[in-house]
Design an enzyme around this catalytic site. Structure first.
Site, mmCIF file in Angstrom:
data_model
loop_
_atom_site.group_PDB
_atom_site.id
_atom_site.type_symbol
_atom_site.label_atom_id
_atom_site.label_comp_id
_atom_site.label_asym_id
_atom_site.label_seq_id
_atom_site.Cartn_x
_atom_site.Cartn_y
_atom_site.Cartn_z
ATOM 1 N N SER A 222 0.829 -1.193 0.000
ATOM 2 C CA SER A 222 0.000 0.000 0.000
ATOM 3 C C SER A 222 0.865 1.244 0.000
ATOM 4 O O SER A 222 1.997 1.230 0.487
ATOM 5 C CB SER A 222 -0.882 0.020 1.247
ATOM 6 O OG SER A 222 -0.116 0.309 2.405
ATOM 7 N N ASP A 223 0.335 2.333 -0.550
ATOM 8 C CA ASP A 223 0.955 3.621 -0.261
ATOM 9 C C ASP A 223 0.782 3.856 1.227
ATOM 10 O O ASP A 223 -0.087 3.264 1.877
ATOM 11 C CB ASP A 223 0.290 4.733 -1.077
ATOM 12 C CG ASP A 223 1.223 5.925 -1.285
ATOM 13 O OD1 ASP A 223 2.183 6.067 -0.507
ATOM 14 O OD2 ASP A 223 0.985 6.711 -2.212
ATOM 15 N N TRP A 224 1.606 4.717 1.777
ATOM 16 C CA TRP A 224 1.683 4.854 3.231
ATOM 17 C C TRP A 224 0.364 5.397 3.801
ATOM 18 O O TRP A 224 -0.090 6.477 3.452
ATOM 19 C CB TRP A 224 2.864 5.736 3.601
ATOM 20 C CG TRP A 224 4.104 4.951 3.914
ATOM 21 C CD1 TRP A 224 4.883 5.078 5.030
ATOM 22 C CD2 TRP A 224 4.717 3.898 3.156
ATOM 23 N NE1 TRP A 224 5.924 4.173 5.003
ATOM 24 C CE2 TRP A 224 5.852 3.437 3.874
ATOM 25 C CE3 TRP A 224 4.406 3.287 1.940
ATOM 26 C CZ2 TRP A 224 6.675 2.409 3.413
ATOM 27 C CZ3 TRP A 224 5.224 2.265 1.482
ATOM 28 C CH2 TRP A 224 6.335 1.839 2.208
#
Length: 812
Positions: A222-224
């Site tokens: 995932s993106d952060w």
């Protein structure tokens, strides 16, 4: 490690152990499992360099030119070499996974993160990204293709729902990611945004397309903080939720599996992929120390310097004013603030602290020392907030050494920790138990008498004092969840006070630390701005007394950065007036543009030469000086079409309406949209002049081709200019009378050739079968339309020199 071995390892784990592995152990580390021989893996931003686990100006990194500059290279061999440099930096910093490349497109010229993306064209973006992936992973470091998918603008980027038709998604926005997967990328990052109603971390595209149709066997990360739900994301093909240790998975994924809401085989597949990644990067099994290849560091500065020149795009060169002949110069006027303080990188999560920056002013002075006098005039001040204080004009009030004093205080104001730092911008000040307040203080020695502007950035309660005078004391609540703003570019609050030259003042900024508000704290200061008219007159006078003038103009960190789209393409401050004043004073005026994306250049026909230097990285000045003085050719070609005016651009919208952003232009992005509307841009995709001239003499290739087979064109050309050079031969496709919607023409391939003055050379361009195919929404598969296509050969999307028809027939 094969699948059977991985399965045996997965079988040894309990459900709790499996779930623990699927959320980061920290912001940048994955969890370890000693019983399996699994060590933590370290992930790090980013495309411009490898930062490592901490954001500390004392821990420097090699800084590459921006991704938009790399997109201008049109040189896959050089890109692979740069990928190897990124891998060497990763190994040096103990990093296993580099969060690069970014494969989103320059859909709108207003995109705030232009500098981190390669191009407006899916084919060029895909080839560029794939070359970088190959270079990074050749050293056993993982590359991450991001941000999957349609994360092409910054406005409401955490929640925006991009509406894009299936065919457009396949042919335009997914195409670069498919290239990266074919190149063997070991990770793909799922973006924040939604696509057609579904958040990307829970999107069926992850399973159906990425892992299904393309056969991706790596990890989807995932993106952060992009994971906001447990069941939907866990049932999808997302594998790793970052950062940790807290995430929706960490708290409830085990319960969801036991309740039958998430099948355990899905969890097993995620763990298996994570273990496969660990084996690939050397974090599983017997520990073998990783070493940095010696060649990677011996020549990295030379490589970066060469890249600056290779990426620079010569947009205009009237009467061959460039390159400047050092022997013919007695005085060179270098004008503009960007000459002394260039923008070397874009703002946001991709930022690193460079090992050192060569400025254009310093490089030109060095190159011309003993030959010509270099006169620098900064020109008018930019209309921007004050910059973070630096050791150039500040000292630590405790030690007297250059820099600032950073202290962590408890709730009663007692000191818990103190250290000298080198910048007033502290994104991750040392965190200690009981810390309640961050304080940054400095002794500032004013160089100018007048009204100075001070600033403090962050969230929560903040105070700002100058010699015990309180300039600011207020609470500023956080109103955004965007990590780029909370942790990287928090808003700056300013106040003014009068100072006397050379009379030191004690400046103190404080902010309270509140949960969820991040640690980023900034102390900034700016002297009084000079009178604009006087600054313009000074610049014109310097130019008038010189043999040639080089004006540096560009954007600022406030106009091009992550987390915010642009609202204008106009340059900041009085730059347009500056260029006009200098050009009027000296007909040999060269302008160097220091930006990550397109800007308006209303004076472009009034200057002798126009060079695009992008955000050039740490060797900015050295590479640009090489180009200006003829030591190197400007080798770049535009990866994106530049409009003369924003109003002319066919696709500009980045702002969603009621949460939705429709991609109504369909397939017609970038130069395709310009061709469709019949409008003429300032500079076409693919444009770039170099320092010589080329005649396209002939093109040879088959008149018939079989469906699914490549088409090879041989283009004969001659260097008719005065010096050796490099030419990028570009091939575009057109399909008159097509039964499906098509662009007027679309980019299909390129080849670069080099030749001495007067030499003939043949460029061989291979048009791959994929360039002719289209996605059938009805059949849910790729189709190739049979019939006659036009193969257009030229120097840019708007400069076609010759063409050849080819008839595509069905396979026997």
């Amino acid at each position: 490690m094969n699948d059977e071995q991985l399965d045996r390892l997965v079988d040894k784990l309990s459900l709790d152990q499996k779930v623990r592995l699927l959320t980061g152990a920290t912001t940048w580390r994955t969890a370890a499992e000693p019983d399996l021989g699994l060590r933590a893996m370290v992930l790090s931003d980013g495309p411009a360099g490898v930062r490592g686990e901490s954001w500390d100006e004392r821990r420097t990194s090699a800084l590459l030119p921006s991704a938009s500059a790399l997109g201008a290279l049109w040189d896959e061999e050089l890109l692979t070499e740069l990928g190897r440099l990124l891998a060497a930096e990763a190994i040096r910093k103990g990093v296993h996974v580099v969060l690069a490349p970014t494969l989103n497109l320059h859909r709108s010229p207003l995109g705030g993160r232009h500098f981190e993306c390669f191009s407006e064209d899916p084919e060029l973006t895909g080839r560029t990204g794939a070359a970088l992936v190959r270079g990074i992973q050749s050293q056993g470091v993982a590359a991450t293709a991001k941000h999957f998918v349609a994360n092409d603008s910054e406005t409401d980027r955490l929640t925006v729902d991009v509406r894009v038709p299936d065919r457009v998604l396949r042919e335009v926005y997914l195409a670069p990611f498919e290239r990266a997967v074919e190149a063997g990328a070991w990770l793909v990052m799922a973006a924040y945004n939604r696509v057609n109603g579904t958040t990307m971390t829970a999107s069926p595209l992850l399973g159906e397309v990425l892992k299904g149709h393309w056969g991706f066997d790596g990890v989807v990360v995932s993106d952060w903080a992009a994971v906001r739900a447990t069941r939907e994301t866990a049932r999808a093909a997302l594998d790793l939720a970052m950062p940790g240790p807290d995430s929706p998975w960490a708290g409830s994924l085990t319960d969801a599996v036991r309740a039958g809401e998430v099948p355990e085989p899905a969890v097993d597949d995620k763990v298996r992929r994570l273990l496969r990644l660990a084996a690939r990067v050397g974090a599983l099994g017997p520990h073998r120390p990783r070493t940095v290849p010696a060649r990677a560091h011996r020549g990295h500065r030379a490589l970066l310097r060469r890249t600056v020149a290779a990426a620079s795009v010569l947009l205009r060169n009237h009467d061959d004013v460039l390159p400047l002949d050092p022997a013919a110069l007695s005085t060179l006027a270098v004008i503009g603030a960007h000459a002394a303080t260039p923008r070397t990188q874009g703002g946001g999560s991709a930022e690193v602290h460079p090992t050192g920056t060569v400025t254009p002013l310093d490089a030109l002075r060095s190159a011309l020392r003993g030959r010509a006098r270099v006169v620098h005039v900064p020109g008018p001040a930019l209309d921007v907030p004050p910059a973070p204080v630096t050791p150039d004009h500040c000292t630590d009030p405790r030690s007297g050494a250059p820099g600032v004093l950073v202290r962590l205080l408890d709730a009663d104001g007692r000191e818990l920790h103190a250290e000298r730092r080198l910048s007033g911008r502290q994104l991750e000040p040392t965190l200690v138990a009981g810390a309640h307040t961050v304080e940054i203080s400095a002794l500032l020695r004013p160089t100018t008498t007048g009204t100075w502007t001070f600033g403090v950035a962050g969230f929560g309660r903040m105070t700002l004092r100058v010699d015990e005078r309180t300039l600011l004391d207020a609470a500023f609540p956080r109103r955004t969840d965007d990590p780029a703003i909370v942790h990287v570019t928090p808003p700056l609050r300013t106040a003014r006070t009068s100072l006397t030259s050379l009379r030191p003042v004690h400046v103190v900024a404080r902010r309270e630390l509140l949960p969820g508000d991040g640690r980023a704290t900034v102390l900034a200061a700016a002297p009084p701005a000079p009178d604009t008219r006087a600054a313009l007159a000074e610049a014109a006078a310097a130019a008038g007394g010189a043999d040639a003038a080089v004006v540096f103009v560009g954007t600022t960190e406030h106009s091009e950065r992550e987390g915010r789209d642009r609202t204008s393409l106009a340059l900041d401050g009085a730059y347009d007036d500056l260029v006009r004043a200098v050009a009027a004073a000296n007909p040999r005026t060269v302008v160097v543009v220091n930006s990550g994306g397109p800007v308006e250049l209303p004076w472009r026909d009034r200057v002798a030469a126009l060079l695009l230097g992008w955000f050039p990285g740490q060797e900015a000045g050295a590479g640009i000086a090489d180009v200006l003085l003829g030591r190197a050719e400007p080798g770049g070609r535009l990866p994106t079409t530049w409009a003369a005016r924003l109003a002319d651009a066919p696709v500009t919208e980045t702002r969603p309406t009621r949460g939705r952003l429709p991609y109504d232009e369909g397939l017609h992005v970038g130069y395709r949209a310009w061709l469709r509307t019949g409008r003429e841009p300032a500079f076409w995709f693919g444009h770039g002049l170099g320092y010589t001239r080329w005649d396209y003499e002939s093109v040879d290739g088959p008149t018939r081709a079989t469906e699914g087979s490549p088409i090879t064109l041989r283009v004969r050309l001659r260097n008719t200019g005065p010096r050796a050079g490099r030419e990028v031969v570009q091939v575009y496709l057109a399909r008159p009378g097509s039964t499906v919607d098509r662009p007027e023409r679309w980019f299909a391939g390129y080849a670069a050739v080099r030749a001495e003055a007067g030499q003939r050379v043949t460029a061989e361009v291979v048009v791959e079968p994929r360039a002719l195919r289209h996605w059938s929404t009805r059949d849910q598969e790729w189709r190739t339309e049979l019939g006659t296509y036009r193969l257009l050969v030229g120097r840019s999307a708007g400069d076609v020199r010759c063409e050849r028809p080819v008839t595509v027939t069905g396979a026997p």
